[in-house]
Structure formats: structure tokens, C-alpha cells
Design a protein around this motif. Structure first.
Motif, PDB file in Angstrom:
ATOM      1  N   GLN A  56      57.072 -32.075  45.005  1.00 14.57           N
ATOM      2  CA  GLN A  56      56.482 -32.001  46.341  1.00 14.57           C
ATOM      3  C   GLN A  56      57.422 -31.236  47.252  1.00 14.57           C
ATOM      4  O   GLN A  56      58.576 -30.989  46.901  1.00 14.57           O
ATOM      5  N   LEU A  57      56.925 -30.889  48.437  1.00 15.47           N
ATOM      6  CA  LEU A  57      57.717 -30.151  49.420  1.00 15.47           C
ATOM      7  C   LEU A  57      57.926 -30.979  50.676  1.00 15.47           C
ATOM      8  O   LEU A  57      57.040 -31.720  51.107  1.00 15.47           O
ATOM      9  N   ALA A  58      59.105 -30.817  51.264  1.00 14.52           N
ATOM     10  CA  ALA A  58      59.415 -31.366  52.584  1.00 14.52           C
ATOM     11  C   ALA A  58      60.056 -30.234  53.369  1.00 14.52           C
ATOM     12  O   ALA A  58      60.869 -29.475  52.828  1.00 14.52           O
ATOM     13  N   PRO A  91      52.668 -30.011  62.302  1.00 17.90           N
ATOM     14  CA  PRO A  91      52.165 -29.492  61.019  1.00 17.90           C
ATOM     15  C   PRO A  91      52.907 -28.206  60.640  1.00 17.90           C
ATOM     16  O   PRO A  91      53.227 -27.388  61.506  1.00 17.90           O
ATOM     17  N   LEU A  92      53.167 -28.046  59.355  1.00 20.22           N
ATOM     18  CA  LEU A  92      53.768 -26.806  58.883  1.00 20.22           C
ATOM     19  C   LEU A  92      52.686 -25.729  58.881  1.00 20.22           C
ATOM     20  O   LEU A  92      51.639 -25.904  58.269  1.00 20.22           O
ATOM     21  N   GLU A  93      52.957 -24.652  59.582  1.00 23.54           N
ATOM     22  CA  GLU A  93      52.020 -23.532  59.569  1.00 23.54           C
ATOM     23  C   GLU A  93      52.512 -22.425  58.656  1.00 23.54           C
ATOM     24  O   GLU A  93      51.743 -21.874  57.881  1.00 23.54           O
ATOM     25  N   VAL A  94      53.794 -22.103  58.760  1.00 22.56           N
ATOM     26  CA  VAL A  94      54.371 -21.077  57.900  1.00 22.56           C
ATOM     27  C   VAL A  94      55.871 -21.333  57.781  1.00 22.56           C
ATOM     28  O   VAL A  94      56.503 -21.843  58.703  1.00 22.56           O
ATOM     29  N   PHE A  95      56.395 -21.013  56.619  1.00 30.60           N
ATOM     30  CA  PHE A  95      57.833 -21.117  56.362  1.00 30.60           C
ATOM     31  C   PHE A  95      58.318 -19.739  55.955  1.00 30.60           C
ATOM     32  O   PHE A  95      57.732 -19.101  55.074  1.00 30.60           O
ATOM     33  N   TYR A  96      59.361 -19.270  56.619  1.00 34.05           N
ATOM     34  CA  TYR A  96      59.973 -17.993  56.291  1.00 34.05           C
ATOM     35  C   TYR A  96      61.342 -18.251  55.687  1.00 34.05           C
ATOM     36  O   TYR A  96      62.180 -18.902  56.316  1.00 34.05           O
ATOM     37  N   LYS A  97      61.575 -17.745  54.493  1.00 39.50           N
ATOM     38  CA  LYS A  97      62.876 -17.876  53.856  1.00 39.50           C
ATOM     39  C   LYS A  97      63.905 -17.064  54.641  1.00 39.50           C
ATOM     40  O   LYS A  97      63.648 -15.913  55.021  1.00 39.50           O
ATOM     41  N   HIS A 140      53.362 -31.530  55.672  1.00 39.52           N
ATOM     42  CA  HIS A 140      52.490 -30.708  54.833  1.00 39.52           C
ATOM     43  C   HIS A 140      51.085 -31.288  54.703  1.00 39.52           C
ATOM     44  O   HIS A 140      50.179 -30.589  54.272  1.00 39.52           O
ATOM     45  N   ASP A 141      50.931 -32.568  55.036  1.00 43.54           N
ATOM     46  CA  ASP A 141      49.616 -33.212  54.984  1.00 43.54           C
ATOM     47  C   ASP A 141      49.654 -34.464  55.868  1.00 43.54           C
ATOM     48  O   ASP A 141      50.709 -34.828  56.411  1.00 43.54           O
ATOM     49  N   ASN A 142      48.511 -35.102  56.024  1.00 42.58           N
ATOM     50  CA  ASN A 142      48.434 -36.263  56.906  1.00 42.58           C
ATOM     51  C   ASN A 142      49.261 -37.446  56.416  1.00 42.58           C
ATOM     52  O   ASN A 142      49.751 -38.242  57.213  1.00 42.58           O
TER      53      ASN A 142
END
Length: 179
Positions: free
Chosen positions: A7-9, A135-141, A106-108
Motif C-alpha cells: 500500500q501507499l502512504a 486527499p492526494l491529488e498528485v505526487f511529484y518525485k 489515498h482513500d476514505n
């Protein structure tokens, strides 16, 4: 074959070099990537643009973790106790919206868990927790020079004086969660 539940955090607790170093030591964490999130300026931002404070992005890390080993809730408890979630747009000498305390869900289910953890840990702080939950909209490395920063620069002043003490606190509080 091991059945992983990856999963992602995505969290930000000031400088991403600090939070990256902390979570690289935690059992069940597969990968930690430093980056940027939460801003309004279009396009992939640069570190220099982030440091200006004008993009609205926060320095964050994105953690890939095995939920069979560590839960999202446990990650948040470690996060909330290894930085100061009571200072608005500031961690130590780092000041600006890019250093805000934030949980990008990433989710509710992650949102509900974040709200629960904040409520539970708030009783251990004298000041109110100001951690943003969005809420996560976009992640930039972030640029490659920011990845594995502590591991590659332990002797650098910031690492010695800021990150090393945070890692000592982590090792004391969460010895049972370390790799």
C-alpha cells in the motif's frame, strides 16, 4: 513466495530528508520516495520552486509498505511522534508552507484512520495539532539528489544536527518496529 499487501502512504513532516530517513528504518517499509504534493502550480515543480514557497507544494515522502507487516495506522503513529505536528508551516529552523505537517490520504479509509490517529495522539501534546489531512491529488518525485539523502550525506551538517537526533528518538521509541 511471500504474499505482500503493498500500500501507499504520502506524508509530510517538514524536510523530506528527515521523514525519509525515519521510514527507511521501519520494518515493512519497502520503499520511500521523496517528493512534492499539495500545490496548485501546474507541471512538475523543482526543489528551487518548492523552496520559494510559491507553489503551494509540501515536501513529502511516499511510502510503499507491506500492510501485512505494518499498518497505515502504525505508520501514522510513528509519523506523529517523530516530528512536531503542533507547529504551523514550521519544523525546527525550516519555515514555510513547504514544511507543513500533512497527511495526504489515498482513500476514505486512510482519511478516517488519519483523523482517528490525530485525535488519539493529541492528548500527548500541550498545543493543538495542526496537521493537514487532504486527499492526494498528485505526487511529484523529487530530484535524484534528494533521494536517500541521509544515507548519502550523513556527515553533512544538517544531517548531523537535525536528522541524527530524530533517528535516535525513533530508535528509542520504536525499537520493536526497526528493520
Amino acid at each position: 513466495m511471500v504474499n505482500k499487501n503493498l500500500q501507499l502512504a504520502t506524508i509530510g513532516g517538514g524536510c523530506f530528508w528527515c521523514t525519509e530517513a525515519i521510514f527507511q528504518e521501519i520494518k515493512g517499509v519497502e520503499k520511500v520516495v521523496s517528493g512534492y504534493s499539495g500545490g496548485t502550480v501546474p507541471g512538475h515543480p523543482t526543489y528551487r520552486e518548492i523552496c520559494s514557497g510559491l507553489t503551494g507544494h509540501a515536501e513529502v515522502i511516499q511510502i510503499t509498505f507491506d500492510a501485512n507487516i505494518i499498518s497505515f495506522e502504525e505508520i501514522l503513529v510513528i509519523f506523529m511522534t517523530t516530528h512536531d505536528p503542533t507547529t504551523l508551516n514550521k519544523q525546527g529552523a525550516d519555515v514555510g508552507t513547504q514544511y507543513r505537517s500533512v497527511i495526504f490520504y489515498h482513500d476514505n479509509e486512510q482519511k478516517a484512520t488519519a483523523e482517528k490517529v490525530i485525535k488519539e495522539v493529541s492528548k500527548y501534546y500541550d498545543a493543538a495539532i495542526v496537521t493537514e489531512v487532504s486527499p492526494l491529488e498528485v505526487f511529484y518525485k523529487a530530484e535524484d539528489s534528494h533521494q536517500n539523502y541521509y544515507r548519502n550525506n550523513k556527515e553533512q551538517g544538517y544531517c548531523s544536527f537535525v536528522i541524527t537526533p530524530k533517528l535516535s528518538k525513533l530508535r528509542k521509541l520504536f525499537a520493536d518496529r526497526l528493520k
